[in-house]
Write an enzyme that holds these catalytic residues in place. Structure first.
Site: not given
Ligand code: NDP
Ligand code: 2IT
Length: 445
Positions: A124, A164, A235, A237-238, A240
């Site tokens: 990571k 991430d 959330g 983000g991606n 959600a």
């Molecule tokens: P994004 O940046 O696309 O979205 C993150 C979301 O969480 C946003 O809504 C963001 O709001 C909110 N957020 C982030 N940090 C905080 C915080 N400290 N307090 C409150 N809200 C927060 O990220 P992802 O959707 O990619 O990631 C979301 C989760 O999923 C994370 O835990 C990540 O580790 C996990 N994940 C992601 C993967 C991927 O492929 N992308 C794979 C597996 C797990 P804002 O940005 O407005 O602060």
């Molecule tokens: O938490 C995770 O599994 C990710 N952010 C995706 C990692 C990846 O290498 O695709």
């Protein structure tokens, strides 16, 4: 295995790294029996070796903003364990990023990647850089500066970063562009790439889709399905976004989304043009979900609150770590929630998990539920190696198959005598055994 002594020693070595210590304790608690049944792990020091990263890199990331002012952030890459394949895991850009958070994420990634059935080790990285409010040019300059250090540490057979929180397709593009420039090589060194330059179809949706496929499998164990269910999501983000799409497709209704400012409750369901609006909200770079309630009259905004107080059948946290505490868990149970599936990494506190398991509801931990993202990254690596692009249906079928197989592994190692499936134990034991046995084969290295 003396769990308490291991934890005391680890805490002494890494005082104050709360998220990392939390993640390690959870895994050790669930693998304790397996380790005690396999004394060869103890004498080979497997536990002591698996809980420490192979190496940690930190570097300075200087960059110039649009007004000409220079800023300095810290960059990190943690190469945790490569027993079963090259280090693999995302990059997080968020002001809260520190060593403890990245070590917890890297540690979780070892077991998650092992569960995917694909050959990927755990890693990571990221930075305390805050992308919010930055211009496109500032994001590009930051990514370029970050890669000026990172490129020396990574490679398609060494370490393959991805996205991430705060790192999506745009950032991967700028990072990859600089990598290509520095090495003069176009190769699969990052995943989550754009479709025109080596990316895989379905990767953007994969974490959310995989999360819902896993949720379907959990519900199936009770002869139930997502169809007709009311779902609370956090959330926006991606992850959600992908989950909301798939839940709608399968006939469920999503009623919440959240951001750092609070949550929106939309009893009519978040669907159709509202999902498109989610993307616009993200792209606006404003860090808030409140505007959703101006755009759609069916929605109410709840300032400063988490969505876990609404009535729902299924809860899918998709924001960040420790966003769902004991009180939230009790509220969910009280309101009749039957299933919690973690799209985010470690979103439930240990006390919340205890509440779910005591009440014997379906509870799936992040390392199993959200593994579809990294699994599809693995499929992107396969396509890059073969210099081929698979059609969306093929990637989606493989993703679906992988999620089902992760679910099977959880059942195999997590089913209790009374039939209750302890998915935490199942995921940790299945993920651990493959890595531990590989480490045994590879000697003390
Ligand atoms: P994004 O940046 O696309 O979205 C993150 C979301 O969480 C946003 O809504 C963001 O709001 C909110 N957020 C982030 N940090 C905080 C915080 N400290 N307090 C409150 N809200 C927060 O990220 P992802 O959707 O990619 O990631 C979301 C989760 O999923 C994370 O835990 C990540 O580790 C996990 N994940 C992601 C993967 C991927 O492929 N992308 C794979 C597996 C797990 P804002 O940005 O407005 O602060
Ligand atoms: O938490 C995770 O599994 C990710 N952010 C995706 C990692 C990846 O290498 O695709």
């Amino acid at each position: 295995m003396n769990l308490e002594k291991l934890m005391i020693d680890l805490e002494k070595k890494h005082p104050g790294e709360v998220e990392y210590l939390q993640a390690v304790r959870e895994v050790l608690e669930s693998i304790e029996d397996v380790v005690n049944e396999n004394p060869q792990f103890e004498s080979a020091g497997i536990i002591e070796r698996i809980i420490e990263p192979d190496r940690i890199f930190t570097f300075k990331v200087p960059w110039v903003d649009d007004s000409g002012k220079v800023h300095v952030n810290i960059g990190y890459r943690i190469q945790f364990n490569n027993a079963i394949g090259p280090y693999k895991g995302g990059l997080r850009f968020h002001p809260s990023v520190n060593l403890s958070i990245l070590k917890f994420l890297g540690f979780e990634q070892i077991f998650k990647n092992s569960l995917t059935t694909l050959p990927m080790g755990g890693g990571k990285g990221g930075s305390d850089f805050n992308p919010k409010g930055k211009s496109n040019a500032e994001i590009m300059r930051f990514c370029q500066s970050f890669m000026l250090e990172l490129w020396k540490l990574i490679g398609p057979e060494t370490d393959v970063p991805a996205g991430d929180i705060g790192v999506g397709g745009r950032e991967i593009g700028y990072l990859f562009g600089m990598y290509k420039k520095l090495t003069n090589e176009h190769k699969g060194v990052l995943t989550g790439k754009g479709l025109n330059w080596g990316g895989s179809l379905i990767r953007p949706e994969a974490t959310g889709f995989g999360t819902v496929y896993f949720t379907e499998e959990m519900l199936k164990t009770q002869n139930d399905t997502i169809k007709g269910k009311t779902v609370a999501i956090s959330g926006f983000g991606n992850v959600a976004w992908g989950a909301v799409q798939k839940i709608n497709e399968l006939g469920g209704k999503v009623v919440t989304l959240s951001g750092p400012d609070g949550y929106i409750y939309d009893p009519d369901g978040i669907k159709d043009e509202k999902i498109v609006y989610m993307l616009e909200l993200r792209a606006s770079n404003q860090d808030i979900v409140k505007p959703y309630s101006y755009e759609f009259q069916s929605a109410q905004f709840h300032q400063g609150k988490h969505p876990w107080e609404v009535k729902c059948d299924v809860a899918i946290p998709c924001a960040t770590e420790n966003e769902l505490n004991k009180e939230d868990a009790e509220n969910l149970i009280k309101n009749g929630c039957i299933c919690v599936a973690e799209g985010a990494n470690m979103p439930s506190t240990p006390e919340a998990i205890e509440v779910f398991q005591e009440n014997k509801i379906l509870y799936g931990p992040g390392k199993a539920v959200n593994a579809g993202g990294v699994a599809t990254s693995g499929l992107e690596m396969s396509q890059n190696s073969m210099k081929l692009n698979w059609p969306a249906s093929e990637v989606d079928d493989r993703l679906h198959h992988i999620m089902n197989s992760i679910h099977e592994s959880c059942v195999k190692y997590g089913k209790q005598e009374d039939g209750y499936i302890d998915y935490v134990k199942g995921a940790n034991v299945a993920g651990f055994l493959k890595v531990a046995n590989s480490m045994m084969d590879l000697g003390v290295v």
